[in-house]
Scaffold this active site. Structure first.
Site, PDB file in Angstrom:
ATOM      1  N   MET A  15       1.261  15.754   6.346  1.00  0.00           N
ATOM      2  CA  MET A  15       0.396  16.649   7.134  1.00  0.00           C
ATOM      3  C   MET A  15       1.223  17.354   8.211  1.00  0.00           C
ATOM      4  O   MET A  15       0.667  17.921   9.160  1.00  0.00           O
ATOM      5  CB  MET A  15      -0.751  15.861   7.765  1.00  0.00           C
ATOM      6  CG  MET A  15      -1.660  15.235   6.705  1.00  0.00           C
ATOM      7  SD  MET A  15      -3.299  14.848   7.311  1.00  0.00           S
ATOM      8  CE  MET A  15      -2.914  13.669   8.592  1.00  0.00           C
TER       9      MET A  15
ATOM     10  N   HIS B  81       8.457  13.544  11.656  1.00  0.00           N
ATOM     11  CA  HIS B  81       9.330  12.674  12.442  1.00  0.00           C
ATOM     12  C   HIS B  81      10.290  11.965  11.478  1.00  0.00           C
ATOM     13  O   HIS B  81      10.235  12.184  10.243  1.00  0.00           O
ATOM     14  CB  HIS B  81       8.507  11.679  13.271  1.00  0.00           C
ATOM     15  CG  HIS B  81       7.466  10.940  12.487  1.00  0.00           C
ATOM     16  ND1 HIS B  81       7.784  10.083  11.444  1.00  0.00           N
ATOM     17  CD2 HIS B  81       6.111  10.929  12.573  1.00  0.00           C
ATOM     18  CE1 HIS B  81       6.678   9.564  10.948  1.00  0.00           C
ATOM     19  NE2 HIS B  81       5.639  10.072  11.598  1.00  0.00           N
ATOM     20  N   ALA B  82      11.116  11.083  12.032  1.00  0.00           N
ATOM     21  CA  ALA B  82      12.150  10.438  11.205  1.00  0.00           C
ATOM     22  C   ALA B  82      11.551   9.597  10.075  1.00  0.00           C
ATOM     23  O   ALA B  82      12.188   9.412   9.038  1.00  0.00           O
ATOM     24  CB  ALA B  82      13.046   9.582  12.093  1.00  0.00           C
ATOM     25  N   GLY B  83      10.322   9.083  10.266  1.00  0.00           N
ATOM     26  CA  GLY B  83       9.671   8.323   9.191  1.00  0.00           C
ATOM     27  C   GLY B  83       9.423   9.212   7.981  1.00  0.00           C
ATOM     28  O   GLY B  83       9.742   8.848   6.838  1.00  0.00           O
ATOM     29  N   HIS B  84       8.886  10.407   8.222  1.00  0.00           N
ATOM     30  CA  HIS B  84       8.675  11.353   7.114  1.00  0.00           C
ATOM     31  C   HIS B  84      10.012  11.682   6.438  1.00  0.00           C
ATOM     32  O   HIS B  84      10.106  11.739   5.216  1.00  0.00           O
ATOM     33  CB  HIS B  84       8.089  12.668   7.628  1.00  0.00           C
ATOM     34  CG  HIS B  84       6.706  12.573   8.191  1.00  0.00           C
ATOM     35  ND1 HIS B  84       6.412  12.860   9.503  1.00  0.00           N
ATOM     36  CD2 HIS B  84       5.524  12.250   7.624  1.00  0.00           C
ATOM     37  CE1 HIS B  84       5.112  12.723   9.718  1.00  0.00           C
ATOM     38  NE2 HIS B  84       4.548  12.347   8.599  1.00  0.00           N
TER      39      HIS B  84
ATOM     40  N   GLY C  56       4.626   6.415   2.404  1.00  0.00           N
ATOM     41  CA  GLY C  56       5.107   5.415   3.356  1.00  0.00           C
ATOM     42  C   GLY C  56       4.297   4.128   3.314  1.00  0.00           C
ATOM     43  O   GLY C  56       3.080   4.158   3.147  1.00  0.00           O
ATOM     44  N   GLN C  57       4.999   3.024   3.505  1.00  0.00           N
ATOM     45  CA  GLN C  57       4.312   1.729   3.635  1.00  0.00           C
ATOM     46  C   GLN C  57       3.433   1.697   4.887  1.00  0.00           C
ATOM     47  O   GLN C  57       2.507   0.911   4.988  1.00  0.00           O
ATOM     48  CB  GLN C  57       5.351   0.604   3.709  1.00  0.00           C
ATOM     49  CG  GLN C  57       4.714  -0.789   3.791  1.00  0.00           C
ATOM     50  CD  GLN C  57       5.711  -1.864   4.137  1.00  0.00           C
ATOM     51  OE1 GLN C  57       6.810  -1.884   3.603  1.00  0.00           O
ATOM     52  NE2 GLN C  57       5.333  -2.768   5.035  1.00  0.00           N
TER      53      GLN C  57
ATOM     54  N   GLN D 120      -3.523   3.169   1.899  1.00  0.00           N
ATOM     55  CA  GLN D 120      -3.450   4.468   1.217  1.00  0.00           C
ATOM     56  C   GLN D 120      -2.590   4.344  -0.046  1.00  0.00           C
ATOM     57  O   GLN D 120      -2.951   4.861  -1.108  1.00  0.00           O
ATOM     58  CB  GLN D 120      -2.846   5.501   2.168  1.00  0.00           C
ATOM     59  CG  GLN D 120      -2.492   6.814   1.518  1.00  0.00           C
ATOM     60  CD  GLN D 120      -2.084   7.863   2.541  1.00  0.00           C
ATOM     61  OE1 GLN D 120      -2.929   8.420   3.225  1.00  0.00           O
ATOM     62  NE2 GLN D 120      -0.800   8.109   2.671  1.00  0.00           N
TER      63      GLN D 120
ATOM     64  N   SER E 102       2.709  10.691  13.993  1.00  0.00           N
ATOM     65  CA  SER E 102       2.436  11.963  14.678  1.00  0.00           C
ATOM     66  C   SER E 102       1.452  11.743  15.826  1.00  0.00           C
ATOM     67  O   SER E 102       1.428  12.519  16.773  1.00  0.00           O
ATOM     68  CB  SER E 102       1.842  12.965  13.684  1.00  0.00           C
ATOM     69  OG  SER E 102       2.707  13.100  12.587  1.00  0.00           O
TER      70      SER E 102
HETATM   71  P1  AMP Z   1       1.119  11.932   7.293  1.00  0.00           P
HETATM   72  O1  AMP Z   1       1.813  13.214   7.591  1.00  0.00           O
HETATM   73  O2  AMP Z   1       0.813  11.097   8.479  1.00  0.00           O
HETATM   74  O3  AMP Z   1      -0.033  12.099   6.348  1.00  0.00           O
HETATM   75  O4  AMP Z   1       2.169  11.064   6.484  1.00  0.00           O
HETATM   76  C1  AMP Z   1       2.803  11.570   5.334  1.00  0.00           C
HETATM   77  C2  AMP Z   1       3.562  10.454   4.668  1.00  0.00           C
HETATM   78  O5  AMP Z   1       4.501   9.903   5.584  1.00  0.00           O
HETATM   79  C3  AMP Z   1       2.645   9.289   4.236  1.00  0.00           C
HETATM   80  O6  AMP Z   1       3.088   8.799   2.977  1.00  0.00           O
HETATM   81  C4  AMP Z   1       2.863   8.281   5.332  1.00  0.00           C
HETATM   82  O7  AMP Z   1       2.630   6.949   4.914  1.00  0.00           O
HETATM   83  C5  AMP Z   1       4.321   8.510   5.642  1.00  0.00           C
HETATM   84  N1  AMP Z   1       4.662   8.012   6.984  1.00  0.00           N
HETATM   85  C6  AMP Z   1       3.991   8.234   8.138  1.00  0.00           C
HETATM   86  N2  AMP Z   1       4.578   7.553   9.151  1.00  0.00           N
HETATM   87  C7  AMP Z   1       5.639   6.907   8.614  1.00  0.00           C
HETATM   88  C8  AMP Z   1       6.633   6.033   9.139  1.00  0.00           C
HETATM   89  N3  AMP Z   1       6.650   5.677  10.424  1.00  0.00           N
HETATM   90  N4  AMP Z   1       7.574   5.563   8.304  1.00  0.00           N
HETATM   91  C9  AMP Z   1       7.565   5.903   6.980  1.00  0.00           C
HETATM   92  N5  AMP Z   1       6.652   6.711   6.426  1.00  0.00           N
HETATM   93  C10 AMP Z   1       5.697   7.205   7.223  1.00  0.00           C
END
Ligand code: AMP
Length: 285
Positions: free
Chosen positions: A30, A34-37, A149-150, A155, A188
């Site tokens: 969405m 960030h670094a997770g994405h 992401g875990q 989800q 986010s």
């Molecule tokens: P979102 O933009 O929040 O819908 O997340 C997009 C994808 O990034 C989803 O598969 C999330 O599970 C993953 N995601 C969000 N936060 C993290 C994180 N801290 N570490 C790893 N993956 C993440």
């Protein structure tokens, strides 16, 4: 990096890659990256010849009183980050491109056994929005591999069920949780936190680590462990604990003492901000 705003332009490029025998990895997001994405992009890149990311704030997965309107939209910064990761294509559709029929929309529903509990109980209809948009995105991108992401553990379980039940030709990968230095899972929504709340936030992870340690030491009294953890979070300054449960990683039903794998899932609120986190313990004796 090419930016596709239409399904047609996206499909033309994907078809061209596939006709050259190249594999396509996909990371739906969405935005507000960030670094997770970006770690998901890295996983996709390891698996596939070409990587597509999408940015779409999906109205269907937000409840009426949730943060759809205020959700951070930072396209320019996101685009630069994806370029730097050598992403090949960014799909950035409008709401009209994704939902041309407006409200009258076919939806995908994974059974309530997986979608009616935990996040589904706190956010009614949320997972129908998620599975519908992910199904549509899969039909548009037609990826060989999709990385999630875990962090959003339920989800992933729900999307896996959809992919299996509907025989969708895509391999799913669950990538580890990216964390800040103090352990807080990147999100986010962390930017909604005040300085004071941000100082409290990492306690969610440390509380989960305490439960993990107890389980690894042989404690199987999950009710006592999670009740104590919930009290602890409130003492640390959290305003509300939505849930803390130890569940089976596949069924998401309450764990039994004899199980070999567990996931500890928690959601707690600081002000109006919901923080999600989890720890997966696999194959314990
Ligand atoms: P979102 O933009 O929040 O819908 O997340 C997009 C994808 O990034 C989803 O598969 C999330 O599970 C993953 N995601 C969000 N936060 C993290 C994180 N801290 N570490 C790893 N993956 C993440």
């Amino acid at each position: 990096m090419q930016v596709f705003k239409t399904i047609k332009s996206l499909r033309e490029q994907v078809q061209a890659w596939k006709s050259q025998g190249l594999t396509v990895g996909f990371v739906p997001t969405m935005g507000n990256l960030h670094a997770g994405h970006l770690s998901l992009i890295h996983v996709a890149r390891e698996q596939c010849d070409r990587v597509i990311a999408s940015i779409f704030v999906n109205p269907l997965q937000f409840g009426p009183n949730e943060d759809f309107d205020s959700y951070p939209r930072t396209f320019d910064a996101d685009q630069s980050k994806l370029k730097a990761q050598m992403v090949d294509g960014l799909f950035f559709p409008s709401v009209d491109e994704m939902y041309p029929s407006g409200e009258i929309q076919t939806t995908v529903h994974v059974p309530a056994e997986l979608t009616g509990l935990l996040e589904g109980a706190s956010r009614p209809g949320h997972f129908d929005g998620v599975t519908t948009v992910v199904n549509k995105l899969f039909n548009m991108v037609q990826p060989d591999v999709a990385v999630f992401g875990q962090k959003d553990f339920q989800q992933f379980a729900v999307i896996s069920k959809m992919v299996t039940d509907l025989a969708m030709p895509v391999k799913l990968i669950r990538a580890p949780i990216g964390r800040d230095e103090d352990g807080l899972a990147l999100s986010s929504r962390n930017q909604y936190l005040t300085q004071e709340q941000r100082a409290i936030a990492p306690k969610l992870y440390t509380t989960l680590l305490d439960i993990e340690l107890a389980i690894k030491s042989g404690n199987r009294d999950f009710t006592a462990l999670t009740m104590a953890a919930s009290k602890q979070l409130l003492l640390h300054g959290f305003d509300f604990v939505d849930y803390i449960h130890v569940v089976n990683p596949i069924t998401l039903m309450a764990s039994k003492a004899c199980d070999g794998s567990f996931v500890i899932l928690a959601v707690a609120k600081l002000g109006n901000t919901r923080l999600l986190d989890n720890i997966l313990l696999s194959k314990l004796d």
